[in-house]
Each structure stands twice: as structure tokens, then as C-alpha cells.
Scaffold this active site. Structure first.
Site, PDB file in Angstrom:
ATOM      1  N   HIS A  98      38.764  28.199  69.811  1.00  0.00           N
ATOM      2  CA  HIS A  98      37.229  28.241  70.151  1.00  0.00           C
ATOM      3  C   HIS A  98      36.870  28.332  71.700  1.00  0.00           C
ATOM      4  O   HIS A  98      37.447  27.989  72.672  1.00  0.00           O
ATOM      5  CB  HIS A  98      36.677  27.069  69.446  1.00  0.00           C
ATOM      6  CG  HIS A  98      35.189  26.941  69.473  1.00  0.00           C
ATOM      7  ND1 HIS A  98      34.363  26.801  70.441  1.00  0.00           N
ATOM      8  CD2 HIS A  98      34.530  27.172  68.329  1.00  0.00           C
ATOM      9  CE1 HIS A  98      33.203  26.946  70.050  1.00  0.00           C
ATOM     10  NE2 HIS A  98      33.276  27.187  68.661  1.00  0.00           N
ATOM     11  N   SER A 141      30.689  30.473  63.805  1.00  0.00           N
ATOM     12  CA  SER A 141      30.074  29.239  64.252  1.00  0.00           C
ATOM     13  C   SER A 141      30.597  27.953  63.820  1.00  0.00           C
ATOM     14  O   SER A 141      30.590  27.663  62.802  1.00  0.00           O
ATOM     15  CB  SER A 141      28.505  28.983  63.813  1.00  0.00           C
ATOM     16  OG  SER A 141      27.975  27.730  64.020  1.00  0.00           O
ATOM     17  N   SER A 142      31.219  27.080  64.673  1.00  0.00           N
ATOM     18  CA  SER A 142      31.980  25.848  64.059  1.00  0.00           C
ATOM     19  C   SER A 142      31.010  24.956  63.589  1.00  0.00           C
ATOM     20  O   SER A 142      31.504  24.339  62.647  1.00  0.00           O
ATOM     21  CB  SER A 142      32.744  25.306  65.698  1.00  0.00           C
ATOM     22  OG  SER A 142      33.408  24.010  65.315  1.00  0.00           O
ATOM     23  N   ASN A 143      29.887  24.769  64.095  1.00  0.00           N
ATOM     24  CA  ASN A 143      29.040  23.702  63.597  1.00  0.00           C
ATOM     25  C   ASN A 143      28.564  24.006  62.534  1.00  0.00           C
ATOM     26  O   ASN A 143      28.350  22.977  61.437  1.00  0.00           O
ATOM     27  CB  ASN A 143      27.913  23.188  64.673  1.00  0.00           C
ATOM     28  CG  ASN A 143      26.711  24.322  64.672  1.00  0.00           C
ATOM     29  OD1 ASN A 143      26.020  23.911  63.906  1.00  0.00           O
ATOM     30  ND2 ASN A 143      27.077  25.080  65.780  1.00  0.00           N
ATOM     31  N   GLU A 183      34.603  27.053  73.272  1.00  0.00           N
ATOM     32  CA  GLU A 183      34.324  25.902  73.932  1.00  0.00           C
ATOM     33  C   GLU A 183      35.754  25.129  74.524  1.00  0.00           C
ATOM     34  O   GLU A 183      35.686  24.558  75.460  1.00  0.00           O
ATOM     35  CB  GLU A 183      33.574  25.047  73.012  1.00  0.00           C
ATOM     36  CG  GLU A 183      33.040  23.801  73.900  1.00  0.00           C
ATOM     37  CD  GLU A 183      32.558  22.699  72.998  1.00  0.00           C
ATOM     38  OE1 GLU A 183      32.843  21.406  73.020  1.00  0.00           O
ATOM     39  OE2 GLU A 183      31.645  23.018  72.023  1.00  0.00           O
ATOM     40  N   HIS A 216      26.554  31.589  68.615  1.00  0.00           N
ATOM     41  CA  HIS A 216      27.591  32.245  67.723  1.00  0.00           C
ATOM     42  C   HIS A 216      26.532  32.792  66.558  1.00  0.00           C
ATOM     43  O   HIS A 216      26.514  31.828  65.393  1.00  0.00           O
ATOM     44  CB  HIS A 216      28.741  31.432  67.040  1.00  0.00           C
ATOM     45  CG  HIS A 216      29.768  31.576  67.942  1.00  0.00           C
ATOM     46  ND1 HIS A 216      30.780  30.359  68.375  1.00  0.00           N
ATOM     47  CD2 HIS A 216      29.989  32.438  68.924  1.00  0.00           C
ATOM     48  CE1 HIS A 216      31.733  30.807  68.913  1.00  0.00           C
ATOM     49  NE2 HIS A 216      31.416  32.148  69.592  1.00  0.00           N
ATOM     50  N   CYS A 236      28.020  16.425  70.090  1.00  0.00           N
ATOM     51  CA  CYS A 236      26.574  16.277  70.308  1.00  0.00           C
ATOM     52  C   CYS A 236      25.560  15.904  69.444  1.00  0.00           C
ATOM     53  O   CYS A 236      25.793  15.892  68.080  1.00  0.00           O
ATOM     54  CB  CYS A 236      25.963  17.817  70.967  1.00  0.00           C
ATOM     55  SG  CYS A 236      25.723  18.940  69.516  1.00  0.00           S
TER      56      CYS A 236
END
Length: 323
Positions: free
Chosen positions: A131, A230-232, A133, A47, A202
Site C-alpha cells: 500500500h 481504497s484500503s479504507n 502509505e 484512491h 485515523c
């Protein structure tokens, strides 16, 4: 000449690319090198708009679904976020040559979810609706086998079929603190719930959040370099605000900086999400250096030396490229 105000920049480390992102980008680049253009990629490989545009310029063609790809012998790459089982199944029925760039840490969650299902557990997935994932993880199992929980409120409302046969897995890019609260709510209600042997969030997500927590209380503002998708990266902004930084913003690159936010700035924290290249971090620092007399200091909270293997069919090229 007007004297520029002084600005201390605290650069978070670790930041930027994680091993899963680096591997996914390598897979596309090496496939282009070995097979030539086009190489089709299902969904954004990671992303980050800058990364995707760079790969497009080299000959990658991005699609959302396999049905958009013509009958071809060109390679098809699945993104780092993982895909439902139906996607490789469809690729096989069409005799597509595909390369799976799913992050190994996402694949670990897929394996865990499948193992729980085989053992007769009812599965809860902690993650964000829609999302890629989450879609990929839920798509490892039959419809209805996984219940998605996004918040503590969801955890408190959840009614399982059998409280004694519950298990949970999580998206890999969540807020560590938010997830801890959701897991605590589930464990309080269902003490026998099975969790992962090793936390699903992670290492890269955890490390980047810990680095933000160390820097955010020390600075007037934080900038996180990363994509809104981008989630993170989004979680890093939330962590900065929660850690006491009054101004925390997400920027794709330097041209997105809202300079009206930084009037009397004396200190700035800079980090980057796991799919943001270091060149964009340098671009942001250069933009501040054009307006301020900057002094840059790196604050390191963890060392990262993890690397993941790429598919065997590309490994001879990887060795030749010196990566």
C-alpha cells in the site's frame, strides 16, 4: 404501471470524504487555478477513479514516479498517502517545485516512526504490503529499520532483535478490530512494546467503521461506494459482513451495481469510503430509486468538523474560493 417494491435505505453518517482527502484534492485544484495546467501528481492523489478522472479533465497529469515528469517548472503534488523520503530528495535534486498533499495524520505516523528510530527502538509497522502509505512510512527510515506485520499470525511469528526495545506504528486506514487483535498479540508477547500516544488509525476510518457496525445488522444488504484500490473502503465491506450483514459489496459507482444480488430486498445500508465523493453516493441512491419506492433515513453515529490547513503558497486562493 407496475408498482415498485418499497425499500428502506439507511444512509451511514459519517461517510465519504475525510479532511485529508478534501485537503489533497483542494491542493491539486488550487494549484491548477494558480499555476495553470499541467500540474503533475505523483500517484493517484486519492484512491478514487472518479476523482482522478475529474482532475485529469482539469489539467492534472498523473504519474507513478518522478522520472516520468519532464524537466519543468510546473508544480508536482505528492499524494495524500505520503511518500518515502527519497521522493522529495529526488525532487530537490531536480529543482522541482513540489507541494506535499500527505494527510497530516499520515505525517503524524512518519514523525512517530522517526522518533522511535532516533530513540533506538526496533519498529513494527502494522499495515498492508504494497500500500502506498506503507511504502511511504517504511521509506522514512533506512532499509531494514521497519518490520511489516499484516496479521496476528505474523505477530506470533515475529522474532525481534531485542524484545525490550520494540515500538509499533500502524497504517491509518486499517480495520480497527483486526488491528486491535494484532496489537493484543504483540503486547501479549512483548509487554514493554511502545505504542502511539494516540491511536494511529485515523478518526475518519474509525468513524466510518463504527457507522457501518451500527447499520449493518439492521439491513438486508450494504453497499459501500469506493474504489477497489481504497484500503479504507475495502475494510468497510469487511466490517459490514462481520457485523452480520449477509450481502456487502464495494462499487465504484452506480453502473457497477450487480442487480442480481438484490432480489427481495426490503432494506439497504449505504456508506462511502473516505475518498469517495458524495455525488457518487447520490448516484447509487438514484439507481435504487429507479427500481424501488425508496425511503431514505440517515443514521448518524458521530459528528466530524475537522479541517486541515493547505500549504501557505495556496492559502490566499483558498480564501478567495470561499472554501
Amino acid at each position: 404501471m407496475e408498482k415498485r417494491p418499497h425499500l428502506d435505505i439507511l444512509l451511514c453518517a459519517p461517510r465519504g470524504f475525510c479532511a485529508g482527502v478534501d485537503r489533497a484534492i483542494q491542493i491539486v485544484e488550487l494549484a491548477l487555478q494558480k499555476y495553470g495546467a499541467p500540474v503533475y501528481v505523483r500517484h493517484a492523489i486519492v484512491h478514487n477513479k472518479y476523482v482522478v478522472e475529474g482532475l485529469k479533465a482539469k489539467g492534472a497529469v498523473f504519474v507513478e514516479e518522478l522520472e516520468e515528469i519532464p524537466n519543468t517548472e510546473a508544480p508536482v503534488v505528492f499524494s495524500a498517502h505520503g511518500v518515502p523520503k527519497s521522493v522529495p530528495a529526488e525532487a530537490r535534486t531536480r529543482n522541482m517545485f513540489f507541494l506535499d498533499a500527505t494527510c497530516p495524520l499520515v505525517s503524524k505516523v512518519h514523525v512517530e516512526a522517526s522518533r522511535h528510530f532516533e530513540e533506538g527502538h526496533e519498529i513494527v509497522l502494522i499495515g498492508h504490503q504494497g500500500h502506498p502509505e506503507v511504502i511511504g512510512t517504511m521509506g522514512q527510515l533506512p532499509p531494514g529499520a521497519v518490520t511489516l506485520i499484516e496479521t496476528v499470525e505474523d505477530a506470533n511469528r515475529f522474532v525481534p532483535k531485542n524484545p525490550e526495545t520494540l515500538a509499533f506504528v500502524t497504517q491509518t486506514t486499517l480495520s480497527v478490530d483486526d488491528t486491535r487483535e494484532i496489537v493484543a498479540a504483540l503486547r501479549a508477547r512483548f509487554p514493554s512494546i511502545n505504542g502511539p500516544h494516540k491511536e494511529d488509525i485515523c478518526y475518519a476510518t474509525t468513524n466510518r467503521q463504527e457507522s457501518i457496525k451500527a447499520v449493518a445488522p439492521l439491513v438486508d444488504a450494504m453497499i459501500v461506494v469506493g474504489s477497489p484500490h481504497s484500503s479504507n473502503s475495502q475494510r468497510l465491506v469487511e466490517v459490514a459482513l462481520r457485523s452480520g450483514c449477509k450481502i456487502a459489496t464495494l462499487v465504484d459507482r452506480a453502473s457497477d451495481i450487480d442487480w442480481s444480488l438484490y432480489g427481495n430486498l426490503t432494506s439497504l445500508g449505504v456508506s462511502a469510503g473516505a475518498s469517495a465523493p458524495e455525488s457518487l453516493v447520490e448516484e447509487v441512491i438514484d439507481a435504487f430509486a429507479a427500481r424501488y419506492a425508496v425511503k431514505v433515513e440517515t443514521r448518524t453515529t458521530a459528528e466530524e468538523n475537522i479541517a486541515f490547513n493547505i500549504p501557505k503558497v495556496l492559502r490566499n486562493l483558498e480564501a478567495a474560493s470561499g472554501r
